[in-house]
Design a protein around this motif. Sequence first.
Motif, mmCIF file in Angstrom:
data_model
loop_
_atom_site.group_PDB
_atom_site.id
_atom_site.type_symbol
_atom_site.label_atom_id
_atom_site.label_comp_id
_atom_site.label_asym_id
_atom_site.label_seq_id
_atom_site.Cartn_x
_atom_site.Cartn_y
_atom_site.Cartn_z
ATOM 1 N N ASP B 42 36.289 -6.155 35.842
ATOM 2 C CA ASP B 42 35.775 -5.182 36.688
ATOM 3 C C ASP B 42 34.222 -5.078 36.406
ATOM 4 N N PRO B 157 25.645 7.856 35.609
ATOM 5 C CA PRO B 157 27.191 8.270 35.987
ATOM 6 C C PRO B 157 27.514 9.576 35.167
ATOM 7 N N SER B 158 28.745 10.076 35.729
ATOM 8 C CA SER B 158 29.140 11.324 35.445
ATOM 9 C C SER B 158 29.737 11.126 33.859
ATOM 10 N N ASP B 159 30.060 12.355 33.216
ATOM 11 C CA ASP B 159 30.437 12.356 31.824
ATOM 12 C C ASP B 159 31.758 11.376 31.698
ATOM 13 N N ALA B 160 32.850 11.765 32.832
ATOM 14 C CA ALA B 160 33.951 11.221 32.804
ATOM 15 C C ALA B 160 33.872 9.504 33.131
ATOM 16 N N GLU B 161 32.835 9.348 33.916
ATOM 17 C CA GLU B 161 32.518 7.812 34.294
ATOM 18 C C GLU B 161 32.371 7.096 32.914
ATOM 19 N N ILE B 162 31.197 7.721 32.185
ATOM 20 C CA ILE B 162 30.695 7.194 31.071
ATOM 21 C C ILE B 162 31.921 6.927 29.963
ATOM 22 N N ARG B 163 32.789 7.950 29.838
ATOM 23 C CA ARG B 163 33.769 8.018 28.946
ATOM 24 C C ARG B 163 34.664 6.946 29.329
ATOM 25 N N GLY B 164 35.146 6.655 30.647
ATOM 26 C CA GLY B 164 35.821 5.479 30.979
ATOM 27 C C GLY B 164 35.460 4.088 30.874
ATOM 28 N N ARG B 165 34.108 4.192 30.979
ATOM 29 C CA ARG B 165 33.353 2.895 30.936
ATOM 30 C C ARG B 165 33.238 2.253 29.391
ATOM 31 N N GLU B 168 36.654 1.195 28.168
ATOM 32 C CA GLU B 168 36.851 -0.084 29.007
ATOM 33 C C GLU B 168 36.162 -0.963 27.882
#
Lengths: 298, 407
Positions: B42, B157-165, B168
């Motif tokens: 990904d 990226p948004s906070d949520a995206e950062i957290r997700g990345r 990962e």
Amino acid sequence: MAGHVAARRGYGHTAERAHLTEPRYVRWLLTAVSLVFLSLFLLLPLITVFTEAFAKGWVAYKDAILEPDALSALWLTLVAAAIAVPANLVFGVCAGWAIAKFDFPGKSVLTTLIDLPFAVSPVIAGMVFLLLFGRQGYLGPWLAAHDIKVVFAVPAIVLATVFVSFPFVAREIIPVMAASGTQEEEAARVLGATGLQTFLRVTLPNIKWGLLYGIILCNARAMGEFGAVSVVSGKIRGQTNTLPLHVEVLYGEYMTQAAFAVASLLAFLALITLVVKTIVERRLGAVREDAVVTEVAA
Amino acid sequence: MSILLRAGSPGSHAFTRADFALDSDAVRPRVAPGSPRRAAADLWHDSARMGIEVSHVSKKFGSFVALDNVSFTVQQGELLALLGPSGSGKTTLLRIIAGLERPDSGTVLFDGDDATRRDPRDRGVGFVFQHYALFRHMTVHENVAFGLRVRPRAQRPSDAEIRGRVKELLGLVQLDYLGDRYPSELSGGQRQRVALARALAVQPKVLLLDEPFGALDAKVRQDLRRWLRRLHAEIHLTSVFVTHDQEEALELANRVVVMNDGRIEQDGTPDEVLEHPATPFVVNFIGNVNIFHGRVQDGRAQLGPIAVAYPEHPHAEAREASGYARPHELDITREEDGGGLWAVITDVRAAGAVVKIEAGDEEGRLIQVELGREQYESLRAIVGERIYVKPRRVRVFMDPQEARPTP
């Protein structure tokens, strides 16, 4: 460093290792000497200040402090500190950064110069400012021609205060900065941080406790300074007297109780400083120990 | 020593627990990084790779020449090792590619574009420092998120995206359970993996690693090495790593650039470097080697009793030369059959599949021989025995001629 930490470790286990330490009477003697010394030279004067201040009761104390000249002195002291501390903060961070993170010609000269205010008597510093900015001084005629008053006015007091309090911030943060090196900053740069982001997000958090400690010491010195300020102030009541100078003036006029009342203000400021300093020191110690552990583990 | 210091600092319970984690790391290969396949797919696209061309780069620090006219290229998707002893300029070269140093002369091209003066933040490189350089006042999670958080608002990226990345990436390096820890609470191997995750978070086009495994103990190093090779096999991110450990370079890299004294000695595949070393330095630096001194003349090299063809020097004038043979390229015989070097066995180490034999020649010089177990069984040589050593293969290099003042 290992020794330092090991010593701290031993601290809590004195009893278990009694056979390794000095005999009981030596320990007892050392403790007694330091306690007597402390009470004689530090605690006793402090108590005296407050007893003398309240010798004529609470009302006299309040009057002495709320008297216009005293208030003006307090104001001037705060103003001088409010200018000197930020100025030395900026200078200290710049100098600390330059010395700890770069190599440049004249680095050792700068390092030595920073300590100059420690080495020179404050009175001499005051004289130098008189010589530079006074009526007969090098810049005197020019200043007079442009109607700028420096000596015997607020600017000279601020200048003298900046001079005597300037090593503190730099002195405190140079070792902290040198210990943290430049790798974290480089990592931040490669990860895309701008210079400002690197400073705010990486450098500053690493030095913040050292910085705060430096500011506290710098502030204490700025508020308590007597010698240099005394030479350049001219001691005009209600205009160019700082708190320490005002205390001296009152005492010289045999107004002992008033003098001690004002002095108690300074003592108060000092006590607050001490408390904050202790808290910061504890934090700083913890941070440094972290650094030690990190280093050793790495 | 380190245990004593940690135990000594107040509030050290967390560290002790982290130490346990390290120990189990070393014992159980499960925790050592496993397959990065799922997460990696990904995170990368084939287009996000870069080729690097370093050309005629020189760099001095004061009077010390760190790099002297160095040129080489890194192909897209390659895993390249810069191998050399300390002071050979390999780290300086890596830092120049990252933009952390400016070369005095020469250029660095990224995909054909001149990047010599480009700011490190605009280069799209990921850098893993030798001592990790983790931000010590930030948690593991924040360390990895840093590169995303400092982006200009429009690209952030948004906070949520950062957290997700970050999750990962921490999963990729198998540290997702440590996100709330501080670097000081991690073991060396864990820190190294955080540093790797942090560098990968910004999706670099090239990954640069400075002695990535230098400060780790042998077992952790082995695991991380294997893991890095697998990661590279998955995402083919152009990667350059610096090492002084020849074994690491040969095991990990597709290509090895051997450096010495600020110059490139050889640039080739691990096999080429090992089997066809270009210079005496490379032979010496990579692996054990026996040296036989002698001279070359008329297309032949005579090294003591050993004689081999040397067509590179067909002249009648004799030149000093040295022959190099690796321990496994030597044979031992009992009978002299011509061209063998007389020696006495001083030590035999018969543990493992390879038997290591040490012998001294008539001048007392050490000769190292490695025989396969079967070969050794049929020979059964013992310490003190007199034998003949004969190389199956010798690489001959003429000794550098001493500079004589021209009349």
